[in-house]
Design an enzyme around this catalytic site. Structure first.
Site, PDB file in Angstrom:
ATOM      1  N   ASP A  31     -27.862  61.626  36.557  1.00  0.00           N
ATOM      2  CA  ASP A  31     -27.700  60.421  37.375  1.00  0.00           C
ATOM      3  C   ASP A  31     -26.244  59.950  37.318  1.00  0.00           C
ATOM      4  OD1 ASP A  31     -28.238  58.236  38.919  1.00  0.00           O
ATOM      5  OD2 ASP A  31     -29.579  57.249  37.503  1.00  0.00           O
ATOM      6  N   ASP A  32     -25.598  59.884  38.475  1.00  0.00           N
ATOM      7  CA  ASP A  32     -24.201  59.437  38.579  1.00  0.00           C
ATOM      8  C   ASP A  32     -23.249  60.297  37.737  1.00  0.00           C
ATOM      9  OD1 ASP A  32     -25.231  57.446  40.155  1.00  0.00           O
ATOM     10  OD2 ASP A  32     -24.375  55.780  39.029  1.00  0.00           O
ATOM     11  N   CYS A  71     -28.496  57.064  45.069  1.00  0.00           N
ATOM     12  CA  CYS A  71     -29.655  57.636  44.376  1.00  0.00           C
ATOM     13  C   CYS A  71     -30.874  57.993  45.236  1.00  0.00           C
ATOM     14  CB  CYS A  71     -30.105  56.677  43.280  1.00  0.00           C
ATOM     15  SG  CYS A  71     -28.868  56.357  42.016  1.00  0.00           S
ATOM     16  N   ARG A  75     -32.507  61.819  46.043  1.00  0.00           N
ATOM     17  CA  ARG A  75     -33.730  62.268  45.374  1.00  0.00           C
ATOM     18  C   ARG A  75     -34.806  62.672  46.386  1.00  0.00           C
ATOM     19  NH1 ARG A  75     -33.262  60.542  39.916  1.00  0.00           N
ATOM     20  NH2 ARG A  75     -31.125  59.754  39.764  1.00  0.00           N
ATOM     21  N   LYS A 125     -36.364  58.947  35.903  1.00  0.00           N
ATOM     22  CA  LYS A 125     -36.118  58.028  37.005  1.00  0.00           C
ATOM     23  C   LYS A 125     -36.731  58.563  38.310  1.00  0.00           C
ATOM     24  CE  LYS A 125     -32.202  56.118  39.629  1.00  0.00           C
ATOM     25  NZ  LYS A 125     -30.743  55.928  39.633  1.00  0.00           N
ATOM     26  N   HIS A 127     -37.377  56.400  41.500  1.00  0.00           N
ATOM     27  CA  HIS A 127     -36.545  55.733  42.506  1.00  0.00           C
ATOM     28  C   HIS A 127     -36.879  56.137  43.944  1.00  0.00           C
ATOM     29  CE1 HIS A 127     -32.409  53.559  42.866  1.00  0.00           C
ATOM     30  NE2 HIS A 127     -33.421  52.883  43.388  1.00  0.00           N
ATOM     31  N   SER A 152     -34.177  52.565  39.277  1.00  0.00           N
ATOM     32  CA  SER A 152     -32.985  52.657  38.440  1.00  0.00           C
ATOM     33  C   SER A 152     -33.067  51.682  37.272  1.00  0.00           C
ATOM     34  CB  SER A 152     -31.740  52.353  39.280  1.00  0.00           C
ATOM     35  OG  SER A 152     -30.566  52.584  38.534  1.00  0.00           O
ATOM     36  N   HIS A 231     -26.083  57.075  34.304  1.00  0.00           N
ATOM     37  CA  HIS A 231     -25.980  55.858  35.107  1.00  0.00           C
ATOM     38  C   HIS A 231     -25.674  54.654  34.206  1.00  0.00           C
ATOM     39  CE1 HIS A 231     -27.067  52.677  37.959  1.00  0.00           C
ATOM     40  NE2 HIS A 231     -27.245  53.588  38.909  1.00  0.00           N
ATOM     41  N   ASP A 283     -27.471  63.711  41.083  1.00  0.00           N
ATOM     42  CA  ASP A 283     -27.877  63.071  42.335  1.00  0.00           C
ATOM     43  C   ASP A 283     -26.712  62.642  43.214  1.00  0.00           C
ATOM     44  OD1 ASP A 283     -27.045  60.933  40.743  1.00  0.00           O
ATOM     45  OD2 ASP A 283     -28.670  59.602  41.358  1.00  0.00           O
ATOM     46  N   ASN A 284     -25.581  62.290  42.616  1.00  0.00           N
ATOM     47  CA  ASN A 284     -24.397  61.900  43.396  1.00  0.00           C
ATOM     48  C   ASN A 284     -23.225  61.780  42.438  1.00  0.00           C
ATOM     49  OD1 ASN A 284     -26.301  59.032  43.436  1.00  0.00           O
ATOM     50  ND2 ASN A 284     -24.327  58.934  42.393  1.00  0.00           N
ATOM     51  N   LYS A 304     -18.935  58.054  43.896  1.00  0.00           N
ATOM     52  CA  LYS A 304     -20.197  57.514  44.407  1.00  0.00           C
ATOM     53  C   LYS A 304     -19.960  56.574  45.580  1.00  0.00           C
ATOM     54  CE  LYS A 304     -24.341  55.040  42.818  1.00  0.00           C
ATOM     55  NZ  LYS A 304     -25.066  54.501  41.641  1.00  0.00           N
TER      56      LYS A 304
END
Length: 506
Positions: A31-32, A71, A75, A125, A127, A152, A231, A283-284, A304
């Site tokens: 995540d991130d 996010c 996903r 997660k 989301h 999140s 994240h 994810d990003n 991001k």
């Protein structure tokens, strides 16, 4: 009669044989996490020994993309093999009280594999929506088992929680006015608020138990670990805190890596490692506004929230002991491609909808160029009016629109900042990402007339793609309702303060 008995016996044995022979899948989703955050890509102070091991003994992707720089839409595309514009997971992300979620008529990877007898589980997660009575939870989308947070982990008041032992508070205040962050087992809230310090140990135990049960039953399995790391706000337990040289972010990343190591150890101990494809990506891009508490995009531009490379190009690794030979691939690939690849390897039929993913089997098994022609870059708020912001074809990327984002503030590059408003480019900005991955040097057609044909091909791909795109109804625009926010004591008042209960137990 003897021959007939043999035929009957063989027929009865086929399902068991097929179950044993089907590959297992473990999908790891950070995540991130930035393109430059892992040790295996050169970060000097990240401690990621298990991911580095997968990279050294597996196939590392250099040109792997997600479909959104935030996010929820990313996903949705990962699990369905379809751009978020088709499923309606836009603009932005879903919230605790969102009325919408990933539509139940969308087919996830879990739903592709289940008819073949796969056990399916997710931890971490989600989301992709909670909804009325848990309408959109993973257990309604093909997953037999779920342990995790349905959105999140910053979507709750975290200033009064402990993120690092023994009693270090979370940095920042996150969201206010919503319920405390719940930990769910299946569709039941087991703990609210979440104990961040113990959370990753719970995930490791959950994963080990799931793998051991499936292995003992000789059942193929699919495990989706969508980590909260890295994240903001970062957190870590006793085993990781203070062990990295990178502060809270590094400790958080180390804890993610440690859970990956525990999964690998369980696969070895149960004897199924050689029959398991492990795929890792994120994810990003990194949330650069957090400065040293955010990630690092390496040499890529911005992060991001933007459609520059730093926002949507992610590290990716495919590992399958004895099957995938170690190496590096520069083939253009995407999270969209994971569903059709898993389906091909398992022998599962594809969903009868328009997929945007392509099969990566030849890349994985033969190290040959893949089938993906192009990658299309949507902003966080895609619309039919503007269409895609950028297109990548082969080594070239054309930007039709550019815009900064708050998520990428604080960097020296002003193009990344929220004050860099929407700009249209005609002709589009054109970059050679092989020689200029930082997107510094625009190849103007007036100065490079030989590239006119490249722009024409890119435009043709863009026109063809946009003609095929049918925007689904926006699930995010359905709005929010505070009554939908998950609460372990739903009838209590005053909400959200009363939504606190439980300890981790199963």
């Amino acid at each position: 009669m003897g021959l007939l008995n043999i035929i009957v016996l063989f027929t009865l044995l086929i399902p068991a044989y097929r179950a044993v022979s089907l590959p297992n899948f473990v999908l790891l989703f950070a995540d991130d996490l930035g393109y430059g955050d892992l040790g295996c890509v050169g970060h000097p102070t990240s401690l990621t020994p298990n991911l580095d091991l997968l990279a050294a003994n597996g196939l590392r992707f250099t040109d792997f993309y997600v479909t959104s720089p935030v996010c929820s839409p990313s996903r949705a595309s990962l699990l369905t093999g379809r751009y978020q514009t088709r499923s309606g997971i836009y603009p932005g992300v879903l919230y605790p009280g969102s009325k919408g979620g990933l539509p139940l008529n969308e087919t996830t990877i879990a739903e592709v594999l289940k008819p073949l007898g796969y056990a399916t589980a997710m931890m971490g997660k989600w989301h992709l929506g909670f909804g009325a009575n848990g309408t959109y939870l993973p257990t309604r989308q093909g997953f037999d088992h779920y342990l995790g947070i349905p959105y999140s982990h910053d979507m709750g008041p975290c200033h009064n929680l402990t993120c690092f032992p023994p009693d270090v508070k979370c940095f920042g205040h996150c969201d206010t006015g919503v319920v405390t962050v719940p930990l769910m087992y299946g569709e039941t809230i087991k703990q609210q608020p979440v104990d961040f310090v113990e959370l990753e140990d719970s995930y490791s135990s959950f994963a080990s138990e799931f793998i051991r049960t499936a292995a003992n039953n000789q059942q193929p399995f699919f495990l989706y670990y969508a980590s909260h790391h890295t994240h903001y706000p970062q957190y870590a337990g006793w085993k990781s805190v203070g062990r990295s040289l990178r502060g809270p972010f590094g400790d958080s990343l180390l804890e993610f890596d440690s859970t990956v190591g525990n999964i690998l150890q369980t696969l070895k101990e149960t004897g199924v490692l050689n029959n398991t494809l492990i795929f890792f990506t994120g994810d990003n891009g990194p949330e650069l506004m957090r400065m040293s508490r955010g990630g690092n995009a390496g040499l890529l531009k911005c992060g991001k929230g933007t459609t520059y490379e730093g926002g949507m190009r992610e590290p990716a690794i495919a590992y399958w002991s004895g099957i995938i030979q170690p190496g590096v691939t520069h083939s253009l690939s995407s999270s969209l491609d994971i569903l059709p690849t898993f389906a091909r390897l398992a022998g599962a039929p594809l969903p009868k909808v328009q997929l945007d993913g392509v099969d990566m089997t030849d890349i994985l098994l033969n190290h040959v160029p893949g089938k993906r022609e192009a990658m299309f870059f949507y902003p966080t708020d895609p619309s039919e009016k503007y269409g895609v912001f950028a297109v990548r074809m082969e080594k070239y990327k054309a930007h039709y629109y550019t815009r900064g984002a708050a998520h990428s503030d604080t960097t020296p590059d002003q193009d990344c900042h929220i004050t860099s408003f929407l700009k249209q480019h005609d002709p589009p900005l054109l970059f050679d990402l092989e020689s200029d991955p930082s997107e510094n040097y625009n190849l103007s057609p007036s100065e490079h007339p030989e590239l006119a044909s490249v722009l024409q091909k890119i435009q043709a791909l863009k026109d063809q793609f946009e003609a095929s795109m049918q925007f689904g109804e926006s699930e995010v625009k359905k709005g929010t309702d505070p009554a939908l926010e998950p609460c372990c004591t739903p009838q209590c008042t005053p909400k959200p303060e009363c939504c606190q209960c439980g300890t981790m137990g199963r």
